[in-house]
Design a protein around this motif. Structure first.
Motif, short mmCIF file in Angstrom:
data_model
loop_
_atom_site.label_atom_id
_atom_site.label_comp_id
_atom_site.label_asym_id
_atom_site.label_seq_id
_atom_site.Cartn_x
_atom_site.Cartn_y
_atom_site.Cartn_z
N GLN A 59 90.11 36.37 62.77
CA GLN A 59 89.84 37.70 62.22
C GLN A 59 89.04 38.52 63.24
OE1 GLN A 59 91.03 38.61 59.19
NE2 GLN A 59 91.98 36.58 59.15
N PRO A 60 89.28 39.82 63.30
CA PRO A 60 88.47 40.65 64.19
C PRO A 60 87.03 40.72 63.68
CG PRO A 60 89.91 42.01 62.83
CD PRO A 60 90.29 40.58 62.57
N ALA A 61 86.10 40.91 64.57
CA ALA A 61 84.70 41.03 64.19
C ALA A 61 84.51 42.25 63.30
CB ALA A 61 83.82 41.14 65.43
N LEU A 62 83.68 42.08 62.28
CA LEU A 62 83.42 43.19 61.36
C LEU A 62 82.33 44.09 61.93
CD1 LEU A 62 83.39 41.28 57.96
CD2 LEU A 62 85.23 42.66 58.91
N SER A 63 82.46 45.38 61.66
CA SER A 63 81.42 46.32 62.04
C SER A 63 81.52 47.53 61.14
CB SER A 63 81.57 46.74 63.51
OG SER A 63 82.79 47.42 63.70
N GLY A 64 80.48 48.34 61.16
CA GLY A 64 80.48 49.58 60.39
C GLY A 64 80.65 49.36 58.90
N ALA A 66 83.18 48.22 57.20
CA ALA A 66 83.77 46.93 56.84
C ALA A 66 82.70 45.85 56.76
CB ALA A 66 84.86 46.54 57.84
N LEU A 67 81.75 45.86 57.68
CA LEU A 67 80.66 44.88 57.65
C LEU A 67 79.78 45.11 56.44
CD1 LEU A 67 79.07 42.56 58.88
CD2 LEU A 67 77.89 44.23 60.32
N ASP A 68 79.46 46.37 56.15
CA ASP A 68 78.63 46.70 54.98
C ASP A 68 79.29 46.20 53.70
OD1 ASP A 68 77.02 47.95 56.83
OD2 ASP A 68 77.58 49.98 56.24
N THR A 69 80.60 46.42 53.58
CA THR A 69 81.35 45.99 52.40
C THR A 69 81.35 44.47 52.30
OG1 THR A 69 82.74 47.95 52.52
CG2 THR A 69 83.61 46.08 51.26
N HIS A 70 81.52 43.79 53.42
CA HIS A 70 81.52 42.32 53.45
C HIS A 70 80.17 41.78 52.98
CE1 HIS A 70 82.40 38.24 54.73
NE2 HIS A 70 81.27 38.25 55.40
N VAL A 71 79.09 42.35 53.47
CA VAL A 71 77.75 41.90 53.10
C VAL A 71 77.53 42.10 51.60
CG1 VAL A 71 75.28 42.38 53.36
CG2 VAL A 71 76.74 42.22 55.38
#
Length: 134
Positions: A59-64, A66-71
């Motif tokens: 998977q590509p690294a999450l950022s922005g 997408a990262l906030d949603t994942h957390v």
């Protein structure tokens, strides 16, 4: 008295002989760690070593966003696991049983109304107030 000082000096000398080479090796800049230490030397995030045999993510690294949603999703999953009564609120004992030490330590600040329970939104709002991006 004189003999006990000699014994003490001998113990200190033996300790120095044993410890100094290990301390020197642990402080070296070559990135090697002491073989029996069980700890890796401190490294910057760019130099983190992944043990061999650990598969790399596809998977590509999450950022922005997408990262906030994942957390936020991970936090919700952890909350739902702690909410063993399935009432949408957890108490400090449920947080402790789920291994959520951070929540246990800050429960009184999260539960501002003093009800003895906290909702997911109260936890998320507290964490946002502490600087978490979600």
């Amino acid at each position: 008295m004189k003999n006990s000082r000699g014994v003490m000096a001998l113990i200190v000398a033996i300790g120095a002989v044993v410890c100094i080479p290990q301390c020197a090796q642990a402080g070296s800049d070559d990135g090697a760690s002491a073989p029996d230490s069980g700890q890796s030397p401190a490294r910057s995030p760019e130099e983190i070593h992944v043990q061999s045999g650990v598969p790399r993510s596809t998977q590509p690294a999450l950022s922005g966003k997408a990262l906030d949603t994942h957390v936020l999703t991970q936090l919700k999953q952890r909350f739902d696991a702690a909410d063993t009564d399935h009432v949408g609120r957890i108490n400090v004992d449920q947080a402790r049983s789920a291994g959520w030490g951070y929540l246990v330590n800050h429960f009184s600040q999260i539960d501002k109304a003093g009800r003895g329970t906290a909702s997911f939104d109260e936890i998320a709002n507290y964490m946002r107030g502490m600087g978490a991006r979600m």
